[in-house]
Design an enzyme around this catalytic site. Structure first.
Site, PDB file in Angstrom:
ATOM      1  N   GLY A  71       0.827  -1.209   0.000  1.00  0.00           N
ATOM      2  CA  GLY A  71       0.000   0.000   0.000  1.00  0.00           C
ATOM      3  C   GLY A  71       0.859   1.255   0.000  1.00  0.00           C
ATOM      4  O   GLY A  71       0.536   2.243  -0.668  1.00  0.00           O
ATOM      5  N   THR A  72       1.959   1.203   0.726  1.00  0.00           N
ATOM      6  CA  THR A  72       2.833   2.383   0.814  1.00  0.00           C
ATOM      7  C   THR A  72       3.366   2.748  -0.570  1.00  0.00           C
ATOM      8  O   THR A  72       3.344   3.921  -0.966  1.00  0.00           O
ATOM      9  CB  THR A  72       4.005   2.091   1.782  1.00  0.00           C
ATOM     10  OG1 THR A  72       3.457   1.752   3.058  1.00  0.00           O
ATOM     11  CG2 THR A  72       4.935   3.276   1.924  1.00  0.00           C
ATOM     12  N   ASN A 150      -7.341   4.115   9.399  1.00  0.00           N
ATOM     13  CA  ASN A 150      -6.837   2.868   9.973  1.00  0.00           C
ATOM     14  C   ASN A 150      -6.954   2.816  11.495  1.00  0.00           C
ATOM     15  O   ASN A 150      -7.034   1.738  12.072  1.00  0.00           O
ATOM     16  CB  ASN A 150      -5.372   2.645   9.565  1.00  0.00           C
ATOM     17  CG  ASN A 150      -4.527   3.875   9.713  1.00  0.00           C
ATOM     18  OD1 ASN A 150      -4.852   4.932   9.177  1.00  0.00           O
ATOM     19  ND2 ASN A 150      -3.447   3.766  10.443  1.00  0.00           N
ATOM     20  N   GLN A 178      -7.544   0.385   3.887  1.00  0.00           N
ATOM     21  CA  GLN A 178      -8.354  -0.207   4.963  1.00  0.00           C
ATOM     22  C   GLN A 178      -9.789  -0.502   4.533  1.00  0.00           C
ATOM     23  O   GLN A 178     -10.520  -1.171   5.255  1.00  0.00           O
ATOM     24  CB  GLN A 178      -8.376   0.716   6.194  1.00  0.00           C
ATOM     25  CG  GLN A 178      -7.052   0.811   6.916  1.00  0.00           C
ATOM     26  CD  GLN A 178      -6.628  -0.498   7.605  1.00  0.00           C
ATOM     27  OE1 GLN A 178      -7.422  -1.429   7.756  1.00  0.00           O
ATOM     28  NE2 GLN A 178      -5.376  -0.573   8.020  1.00  0.00           N
ATOM     29  N   GLY A 199      -2.539  -5.978  -0.169  1.00  0.00           N
ATOM     30  CA  GLY A 199      -2.983  -7.365  -0.015  1.00  0.00           C
ATOM     31  C   GLY A 199      -3.161  -7.796   1.430  1.00  0.00           C
ATOM     32  O   GLY A 199      -4.161  -8.423   1.784  1.00  0.00           O
ATOM     33  N   THR A 236      10.433  -7.601 -11.713  1.00  0.00           N
ATOM     34  CA  THR A 236       9.731  -8.873 -11.933  1.00  0.00           C
ATOM     35  C   THR A 236       8.623  -9.009 -10.899  1.00  0.00           C
ATOM     36  O   THR A 236       8.830  -8.781  -9.710  1.00  0.00           O
ATOM     37  CB  THR A 236      10.724 -10.044 -11.837  1.00  0.00           C
ATOM     38  OG1 THR A 236      11.725  -9.824 -12.826  1.00  0.00           O
ATOM     39  CG2 THR A 236      10.043 -11.378 -12.093  1.00  0.00           C
ATOM     40  N   CYS A 324       1.955   1.287  13.227  1.00  0.00           N
ATOM     41  CA  CYS A 324       3.131   2.014  12.755  1.00  0.00           C
ATOM     42  C   CYS A 324       3.590   3.080  13.748  1.00  0.00           C
ATOM     43  O   CYS A 324       4.720   3.522  13.685  1.00  0.00           O
ATOM     44  CB  CYS A 324       2.825   2.677  11.417  1.00  0.00           C
ATOM     45  SG  CYS A 324       2.135   1.544  10.234  1.00  0.00           S
TER      46      CYS A 324
HETATM   47  N1  PLP Z   1      -2.636   3.182   4.250  1.00  0.00           N
HETATM   48  C1  PLP Z   1      -3.328   2.786   5.314  1.00  0.00           C
HETATM   49  C2  PLP Z   1      -4.613   3.460   5.652  1.00  0.00           C
HETATM   50  C3  PLP Z   1      -2.850   1.739   6.125  1.00  0.00           C
HETATM   51  O1  PLP Z   1      -3.543   1.356   7.190  1.00  0.00           O
HETATM   52  C4  PLP Z   1      -1.625   1.132   5.776  1.00  0.00           C
HETATM   53  C5  PLP Z   1      -1.043   0.078   6.635  1.00  0.00           C
HETATM   54  O2  PLP Z   1      -1.284   0.030   7.828  1.00  0.00           O
HETATM   55  C6  PLP Z   1      -0.954   1.574   4.626  1.00  0.00           C
HETATM   56  C7  PLP Z   1      -1.487   2.602   3.890  1.00  0.00           C
HETATM   57  C8  PLP Z   1       0.332   0.953   4.196  1.00  0.00           C
HETATM   58  O3  PLP Z   1       0.111  -0.304   3.622  1.00  0.00           O
HETATM   59  P1  PLP Z   1       1.305  -1.365   3.516  1.00  0.00           P
HETATM   60  O4  PLP Z   1       1.537  -1.902   4.887  1.00  0.00           O
HETATM   61  O5  PLP Z   1       0.817  -2.399   2.559  1.00  0.00           O
HETATM   62  O6  PLP Z   1       2.481  -0.620   2.987  1.00  0.00           O
END
Ligand code: PLP
Length: 387
Positions: A71-72, A150, A178, A199, A236, A324
């Site tokens: 996600g990041t 989140n 989320q 994922g 890849t 986090c």
């Molecule tokens: N965005 C939100 C709202 C999240 O809760 C998170 C992870 O906690 C992320 C982004 C980041 O996702 P990832 O852990 O897959 O990098």
């Protein structure tokens, strides 16, 4: 000791169906989907199946789906792409309660000359929409607003915002990490330009993410390399995880409605009982507009970290603030943005449920948590002064 896992906004268990689907792609079918031979070609076909399943979950077209690592990466890519493809614009609008995946990229870009506006929220975590709309100007390149928070589970009115922004010449990105798989998302009804998924928040493995990019949106890749993803993301592909994510999205599409109903019933039971049994406990966030499985409760005059350590002895896995931020003792930026008083922000615990939680587990938490809070309060000088 049993484990009662109620930290699903941090990460989820990979669904057994997903693991089964993935396993052959570690052993038997290990080809590279970019290869010319049919051994690779078969893998490419499975990758495309997965792409189609993911697209279906959000009502997108398969070619609008780009695979990333998390996600990041998806959030970072969306924001940087907007700035790079609109070099005449230097203004980014976001909110005070975004995940660090958006916040950190915005602060980095502010050091490189971008101007950032962070839209405030009220005490229930609801967005100040007038502030948002008044902030848009000719210089605005992108608006980046999360679909659901989140920490509190509060859902923002993304459909209304998307409609409002549609003819204002700004790109609209939403971090839906989320929300996907928990609430319905339809990118045709909600015309966002970019949308981030991850994922491991929806019972697929860690290390796989997706960025939806609406057809026709100018795009600049974040990772340069080979021609993978039609030149939009070098590297890849993580084939097994892509296939797993496809399966997870298929399961989510099939079961979302009944799962949301079951999970929110469990969440409501947990919340109701804890609030009834523990004086001076407060629910953080707009109860009317929340993800089905999330509750964030402040137990006044106790330290969240201490609660976590004590309930961990009973095998209960929850979170204080977001995973986090829980390395530091600073109250979470989300609760601070909501103006939650210091004495309550420090004692906040997030319980986030999923399809695998049972009523027995919820009742176990209801039994174990109140005596923990009572013991901690007995030790707290602030509690004695405060009551
Ligand atoms: N965005 C939100 C709202 C999240 O809760 C998170 C992870 O906690 C992320 C982004 C980041 O996702 P990832 O852990 O897959 O990098």
């Amino acid at each position: 000791m049993k484990t009662v896992y109620v930290d699903n906004n941090a990460t989820t268990k990979t669904a057994p169906e997903v693991v089964n689907e993935m396993l052959p792609y570690f052993s038997e079918f290990y080809g590279n989907p970019s290869s010319m031979h049919s051994f690779g070609g078969e893998i490419a076909a499975k990758r495309e199946d997965a792409r189609a399943k993911i697209a279906t979950l959000i009502n997108a077209e398969p070619e609008e789906i780009i695979f990333t690592s998390c996600g990041t990466e998806s959030d970072n890519t969306a924001i940087v792409s907007a700035i790079e493809t609109r070099p005449d614009k230097k203004h980014i609008i976001t909110t005070r309660v975004e995940h660090p995946a958006v916040r950190s990229m915005c602060s980095t870009l502010s050091e490189k000359g971008c101007r950032i506006t962070s839209v405030p929220v009220d005490s229930k975590g609801r967005l100040d929409l007038d502030y948002l709309y008044d902030s848009i100007c000719d210089d605005t390149a992108i608006v980046s607003i999360m679909w659901a928070n989140n920490e509190t589970g509060v859902i923002f009115p993304i459909e209304d915002i998307a409609q409002n922004l549609a003819d204002r010449n700004v790109l609209f990105h939403t971090d839906a990490v989320q929300a996907v798989g928990k609430v319905p998302i339809d990118v045709k009804k909600t015309p966002v330009d970019m949308l981030a998924l991850s994922g491991h928040k929806l019972h697929a493995p860690k290390g796989i993410g997706v960025l939806y990019v609406k057809k026709g949106t100018r795009f600049s890749p974040f990772l340069m390399g080979g021609h993978q993803e039609k030149g939009r993301r070098g590297g890849t592909e993580n084939v097994a995880s892509i296939i797993g994510m496809g399966k997870a999205c298929e399961l989510a599409a099939e079961h979302m409605q009944e799962e949301a109903a079951e999970v929110s019933q469990l969440r409501d039971r947990l919340e109701r009982e804890l609030i009834n049994k523990i004086p001076q406990s407060i629910i953080n966030g707009d109860k009317k507009n929340r993800l089905p499985g999330t509750t964030n409760i402040s137990f006044e005059y106790v330290e969240g970290e201490a609660i976590l350590l004590m309930i961990n002895q009973f095998g209960i896995c929850a979170s204080s603030g977001s995973a986090c931020t829980s390395g530091s003792l600073e109250p979470s930026h989300v609760l601070r943005a909501m103006g939650v008083p210091y004495t309550a922000a420090h004692g906040s615990i997030r319980f986030s449920l999923c399809r695998y939680n049972t009523i027995e587990e919820i009742d176990y938490i209801i039994e174990k948590v109140p005596p923990v809070i009572e013991r901690l309060r007995e030790m707290s000088p602030f509690w004695k002064q405060g009551v």
